[in-house]
Design a protein around this motif. Structure first.
Motif, short mmCIF file in Angstrom:
data_model
loop_
_atom_site.label_atom_id
_atom_site.label_comp_id
_atom_site.label_asym_id
_atom_site.label_seq_id
_atom_site.Cartn_x
_atom_site.Cartn_y
_atom_site.Cartn_z
N THR A 79 0.85 -1.19 0.00
CA THR A 79 0.00 0.00 0.00
C THR A 79 0.89 1.24 0.00
O THR A 79 1.82 1.34 0.80
CB THR A 79 -0.91 0.04 1.23
N LEU A 80 0.59 2.16 -0.93
CA LEU A 80 1.29 3.45 -0.96
C LEU A 80 0.25 4.55 -0.78
O LEU A 80 -0.72 4.63 -1.55
CB LEU A 80 2.02 3.64 -2.30
N THR A 81 0.45 5.40 0.22
CA THR A 81 -0.47 6.49 0.50
C THR A 81 0.20 7.82 0.16
O THR A 81 1.31 8.10 0.64
CB THR A 81 -0.89 6.49 1.98
N LEU A 82 -0.47 8.60 -0.68
CA LEU A 82 0.04 9.90 -1.11
C LEU A 82 -0.79 11.01 -0.48
O LEU A 82 -2.02 10.91 -0.43
CB LEU A 82 -0.04 10.04 -2.63
N THR A 83 -0.12 12.06 -0.04
CA THR A 83 -0.79 13.25 0.45
C THR A 83 -0.61 14.37 -0.56
O THR A 83 0.53 14.71 -0.92
CB THR A 83 -0.22 13.69 1.81
N LEU A 84 -1.71 14.92 -1.08
CA LEU A 84 -1.65 15.92 -2.14
C LEU A 84 -1.52 17.32 -1.55
O LEU A 84 -2.02 17.61 -0.46
CB LEU A 84 -2.90 15.85 -3.01
N ARG A 85 -0.89 18.21 -2.32
CA ARG A 85 -0.81 19.60 -1.89
C ARG A 85 -2.20 20.25 -2.01
O ARG A 85 -3.04 19.82 -2.79
CB ARG A 85 0.23 20.37 -2.70
N THR A 86 -2.40 21.29 -1.26
CA THR A 86 -3.73 21.92 -1.17
C THR A 86 -3.92 23.05 -2.17
O THR A 86 -5.05 23.52 -2.37
CB THR A 86 -3.96 22.48 0.24
N ASN A 87 -2.84 23.52 -2.83
CA ASN A 87 -2.94 24.72 -3.66
C ASN A 87 -2.68 24.47 -5.13
O ASN A 87 -2.18 25.33 -5.85
CB ASN A 87 -1.96 25.78 -3.15
N ALA A 88 -3.01 23.27 -5.62
CA ALA A 88 -2.84 22.96 -7.04
C ALA A 88 -4.19 22.93 -7.74
O ALA A 88 -5.20 22.52 -7.16
CB ALA A 88 -2.14 21.61 -7.20
N ARG A 89 -4.19 23.37 -9.00
CA ARG A 89 -5.41 23.31 -9.81
C ARG A 89 -5.02 23.17 -11.27
O ARG A 89 -3.89 23.46 -11.67
CB ARG A 89 -6.29 24.54 -9.58
#
Length: 494
Positions: A79-89
């Motif tokens: 299992t690989l868990t990624l945390t995404l940045r909050t300021n991308a669009r």
């Protein structure tokens, strides 16, 4: 196109209104601008400007955050868990969240047109438990996965654009990178503008970016020296001294993870008899090719990893040139004057190398016809299932050893244009992917190399060094072993 004609085309860009326009000369025209379908190296250069990836790679080849700011393994590597940045669009305003990442990864895993299926084959499910978390479930541990997500399979496109454009996405990519595509004229130019809402916009100092495909390295250099271009990639070794003497220019360089290869149609091509492939290799001298065509600037090699690196095997060196043995093998195969066609890109260096190969092989009795094509046309002509004999190819390299050979050699590899399949090689790759232990991985890749170096679906010729040329006013350029241009921090003055 003639040099004078290119000067006229490029002069239109050298105006005061273009004061914040960065003009980059690239070595060929991209074929498709859809990460799912892309196979050409030059497309990765364009993608670096327009498509952010989940993970980036630094000059030290270590992974660093891009769209994902953190990642963690669990469940014994399943299992690989990624945390995404909050300021991308995305460029079309669509939010870049976990749901968008899931749409893209599922497309890469399952879509009919996707070339990423093999790279993501161990991923059995992609989950988006909340807007900033992506969970990848694997059928088994898969050591190369972060490396895979640092390339095309980690490039995230707008799900809104995917739904709206369908197959046209290959010509109108909508991503979340520092630049937004505004116009593309095939074989002429790719125009982009700075994306003001990019998460790292404060570090992007160029307002417009124009990439111009110019296959002739001499023409690229002429336009750099005349001020019509600001930056060019892949200066040829024969031009380096000239550029270094010009005080208006400077050179950036990096030892490459890229290599040059000859790949062979082992099923229906004229060299399908392994004795002929062995004879061809015995007719070649990699060191002479490097000295004559490449000024001795590159590293002659027969393996996908450079000498001195952990996954290069010194006990499996390239064979010495042996024309007598080559002729004997050709007679044994019943083809003392075997004829084949070599597909080569229409650039001066590769064309010269093709001519040297033609001459060397001719001394053994081979009758070699060289067919020169534009790079994307050559790739199309040599795709799996097509009728061809041998073609020249460049592999830009990956941080993980799996990405430097399995894509070509595995029976289901997306670059396996040779239709090569060997169960021993496939099994060794599977074993190497299931462990992160360097010693175990090295043993598995060695087992694979022993077999495919005998079978010769690829004849690797050398490892590159990357050379970029730029005006003296360019600041903040960071050379990287992968040959890609990162635009963060790059500035230009006129």
């Amino acid at each position: 196109m003639r040099i004078a004609a290119w000067a006229v085309v490029l002069a239109a860009l050298a105006t005061p209104a273009a004061a914040q326009t960065l003009r980059v000369g690239i070595a060929s025209d991209p074929n498709v601008l859809d990460p799912a379908q892309s196979t050409a190296y030059v497309e990765r250069i364009v993608f670096t400007a327009i498509c952010d990836r989940l993970v980036d790679v630094g000059p030290d080849l270590a992974f660093r955050p891009e769209l994902a700011t953190a990642w963690a393994w669990s469940d014994e590597g399943r299992t690989l868990t990624l945390t995404l940045r909050t300021n991308a669009r995305f460029h079309d305003g669509t939010p870049l969240d976990a749901a968008a990442v899931k749409v893209n990864l599922d497309r890469y895993r399952t879509a009919r047109e996707s070339r990423r299926k093999t790279e993501l084959a161990p991923v059995t499910a992609v989950e988006a438990p909340d807007a900033r978390t992506v969970v990848l479930r694997l059928s088994e541990p898969y050591a190369p996965l972060l490396s895979v997500l640092s390339d095309r399979a980690g490039m995230i496109m707008s799900p809104t654009a995917l739904a709206r454009l369908g197959e046209r996405i290959r010509n109108e990519p909508v991503c979340s990178g520092p630049f937004r595509l505004t116009r593309r004229v095939a074989q002429d130019r790719i125009e982009m503008e700075r994306f003001a809402e990019h998460w790292n916009a404060a570090n992007i100092h160029v307002q417009r970016l124009v990439m111009l495909p110019i296959p002739d390295s001499t023409v690229r250099l002429v336009n750099l020296r005349s001020g019509q271009l600001d930056l060019i990639e892949r200066i040829t070794p024969s031009d380096l001294a000239e550029v270094q003497r010009d005080r208006r220019l400077r050179v950036a360089e990096a030892t490459a993870i890229a290599y040059q290869t000859l790949y062979v149609n082992v099923v229906v091509g004229a060299l399908r008899d392994p004795r002929l492939r062995e004879a061809l290799e015995l007719s070649l001298d990699r060191d002479i090719i490097n000295q004559v065509a490449l000024e001795g600037r590159f590293v002659a090699n027969n393996q996908p990893e450079a000498p001195g690196t952990p996954y290069h095997f010194a006990d499996l060196p390239p064979p010495r040139r042996d024309l007598a043995r080559a002729r004997a093998l050709m007679r044994e195969a019943g083809q003392p004057n075997a004829a084949f066609t070599l597909l080569a890109p229409n650039s001066p260096v590769e064309s010269q190398v093709a001519q040297i190969i033609q001459s060397m092989a001719g001394e053994a009795g081979f009758q070699v016809r060289v067919e020169t094509l534009e790079a994307s046309a050559m790739v199309t002509k040599s795709e799996r299932g097509q009728q061809y004999d041998m073609a020249m190819g460049i592999w830009s390299g990956r941080p993980d050893p799996d990405g430097n050979i399995a894509a070509w050699i595995a029976s289901d590899g997306f670059l396996n244009r040779m239709s090569y399949a060997n169960p021993v090689v496939d099994a060794a790759f599977v074993a190497a992917r299931r462990t992160t232990d360097p010693a175990q991985r090295r043993a598995a890749y060695h087992q694979a190399a022993e077999q495919w170096l005998r079978d010769r679906p690829l004849l690797i010729l050398w490892h590159y060094r990357w050379f970029w040329g730029m005006r003296a006013g360019i600041e903040g350029f960071e050379p990287s072993p992968d040959g890609l241009i990162r635009f963060a921090g790059l500035r230009l003055s006129r």
